[in-house]
Design a protein around this motif. Structure first.
Motif, PDB file in Angstrom:
ATOM      1  N   TRP A   1      12.884   3.733   4.595  1.00 32.32           N
ATOM      2  CA  TRP A   1      11.389   3.825   4.321  1.00 32.32           C
ATOM      3  C   TRP A   1      11.195   3.728   2.689  1.00 32.32           C
ATOM      4  N   GLY A   2       9.885   3.820   2.412  1.00 25.52           N
ATOM      5  CA  GLY A   2       9.696   3.895   0.726  1.00 25.52           C
ATOM      6  C   GLY A   2       9.996   2.544   0.285  1.00 25.52           C
ATOM      7  N   HIS A   3      10.764   2.857  -1.030  1.00 23.82           N
ATOM      8  CA  HIS A   3      11.365   1.641  -1.801  1.00 23.82           C
ATOM      9  C   HIS A   3      12.063   0.469  -1.026  1.00 23.82           C
TER      10      HIS A   3
ATOM     11  N   LEU B   1       0.764  -1.166  -0.023  1.00 18.92           N
ATOM     12  CA  LEU B   1      -0.220   0.038  -0.125  1.00 18.92           C
ATOM     13  C   LEU B   1       0.780   1.277   0.053  1.00 18.92           C
TER      14      LEU B   1
ATOM     15  N   GLY C   1       5.610   5.910  -0.781  1.00 19.87           N
ATOM     16  CA  GLY C   1       6.558   5.772   0.171  1.00 19.87           C
ATOM     17  C   GLY C   1       5.878   6.167   1.296  1.00 19.87           C
TER      18      GLY C   1
ATOM     19  N   THR D   1      -7.251  -0.460  -2.589  1.00 17.74           N
ATOM     20  CA  THR D   1      -6.401  -1.628  -2.181  1.00 17.74           C
ATOM     21  C   THR D   1      -6.874  -2.619  -3.115  1.00 17.74           C
TER      22      THR D   1
ATOM     23  N   ARG E   1       4.101   1.365  -1.244  1.00 18.75           N
ATOM     24  CA  ARG E   1       5.280   1.198  -2.166  1.00 18.75           C
ATOM     25  C   ARG E   1       5.294   2.561  -3.047  1.00 18.75           C
ATOM     26  N   SER E   2       4.025   2.961  -3.560  1.00 22.89           N
ATOM     27  CA  SER E   2       3.981   4.012  -4.691  1.00 22.89           C
ATOM     28  C   SER E   2       4.449   5.270  -4.078  1.00 22.89           C
TER      29      SER E   2
ATOM     30  N   TYR F   1      -4.010   1.921  -7.097  1.00 26.61           N
ATOM     31  CA  TYR F   1      -4.135   3.442  -7.429  1.00 26.61           C
ATOM     32  C   TYR F   1      -4.309   3.560  -8.933  1.00 26.61           C
TER      33      TYR F   1
END
Lengths: 182, 166
Positions: free
Chosen positions: B5-7, A101, A106, B152, A103-104, B156
């Motif tokens: 964080w993130g990727h 959820l 961050g 979900t 990933r895009s 998106y």
């Protein structure tokens, strides 16, 4: 005449529209969804549980062991409705969400959008008026003084809804027209 | 340490740092809530708390009773009020500049406790749109939940607006 206590909650549609208006004329996307989620969270976490428990107690006679007349408990449950609580809630949600959820955008960005949306919620709420002593703990944990601007009643934001909705349509008319024309 | 964080969240998962941070933040939330509840009410006594000590300590003290809801018509000028704790009190007097609350209207009052479960109203405010406020709130939460579920499941839909790229 019988009178019962009810908790008060601000108008969530005005809050949601405020998030959409902040984004101007951009089409709804994941950023808006995270921002709206942030806008909804403070009431969902701090107000809705009180309303739910109170409804269960008075309508169905359930959960009467939970002392909702205890103002310390009610105030403690309002912590997610303070700036400090909002930052913590946004961080917690961003941390526990599955990677799929976040990933895009961050995780930092998710936390920022949730926190920003929550602070926007508080910005709208601060404009309200309640009977004193009332207001919001804007500087907690540094102070437990409460502030509010007192520009309109807590249920008065509903009166501004048509104006906000028209403003949103005007701002977004460009892509709305294209969607409508296929 | 933004790279964790993130990727590159996998790295955080490996070391359990993300969950350790989550537990720490949750603990801060609980402690913050407890502290706010304690500090915000240090010295401020509610009518319920005062009545628990007995009638006499509350006499002539000023209280704020919020979120009251009328469910009938006034009888003999006094209004019966049931607090959340189940304590019943009577409201006496009503400010001239505030309209009388009709049935189902939510309101708040400030006033003095007169003893024997009677309360003299000094100021009041009505919230006639409170019911609609609640309905709108439930609707918005419902729509939001559907939007989150759709996002979900489908992922998106962040295709950029063609006009933004000429």
């Amino acid at each position: 005449m019988m009178i019962r206590i009810r908790a008060s909650m601000a108008d969530l549609l005005t809050h949601g529209l405020s998030a959409a208006l902040v984004r101007g004329g951009k089409r709804p996307d994941s950023t808006l969804l995270w921002l709206v989620s942030g806008v909804i969270l403070p009431d969902l976490l701090a107000r809705a549980p009180l309303l739910l428990v109170h409804g269960l107690q008075h309508r169905l006679g359930w959960m009467e062991w939970l002392a909702l007349d205890d103002d310390r408990l009610i105030t403690a449950m309002g912590f997610p409705h303070t700036p400090a609580g909002m930052v913590l809630v946004a961080t917690l949600i961003a941390l526990v969400l599955p990677a799929s959820l976040t990933r895009s955008p961050g995780r930092w960005r998710v936390a920022g959008l949730l926190g920003g949306g929550s602070l926007l919620h508080l910005l709208v709420d601060v404009m309200q008026r309640h009977l004193e002593p009332a207001g919001y703990y804007l500087l907690y944990p540094f102070s437990v003084e409460r502030w509010e601007l007192g520009w309109f009643r807590s249920d008065g934001s509903l009166l501004a809804l048509p104006l906000l909705a028209v403003l949103w349509v005007v701002l977004n008319w460009s892509w709305l027209r294209r969607v409508r024309s296929g | 340490m933004p790279a964790v964080w993130g990727h590159r969240a996998v790295m955080t998962d490996r070391w359990g740092l993300r969950w350790a941070l989550a537990v720490l933040v949750l603990a801060l939330l609980i402690l913050g809530g407890r502290d706010l509840g304690r500090r915000a009410h240090g010295g401020e006594v509610t009518l319920n708390e005062c009545l628990a000590e007995g009638d006499v300590p509350c006499l002539e003290r000023r209280f704020n009773l919020g979120g009251l809801r009328s469910e009938g018509l006034p009888v003999d000028g006094a209004r019966s009020v049931v607090l959340v704790s189940g304590v019943e009190i009577e409201l006496h007097g009503w400010p001239d500049d505030v309209p009388e609350p009709g049935s189902g209207v939510v309101f708040a009052v400030i006033g003095r406790y007169l003893g024997n479960h009677r309360f003299a109203v000094q100021d009041a405010e009505l919230y006639p749109l409170h019911g609609m406020d609640m309905v709108v709130g439930v609707l918005v939460v419902g729509i939001w939940l559907v939007a989150v579920l759709v996002a979900t499941r489908r992922g998106y839909d962040d295709d950029p607006d063609p006009s933004e790229h000429g």
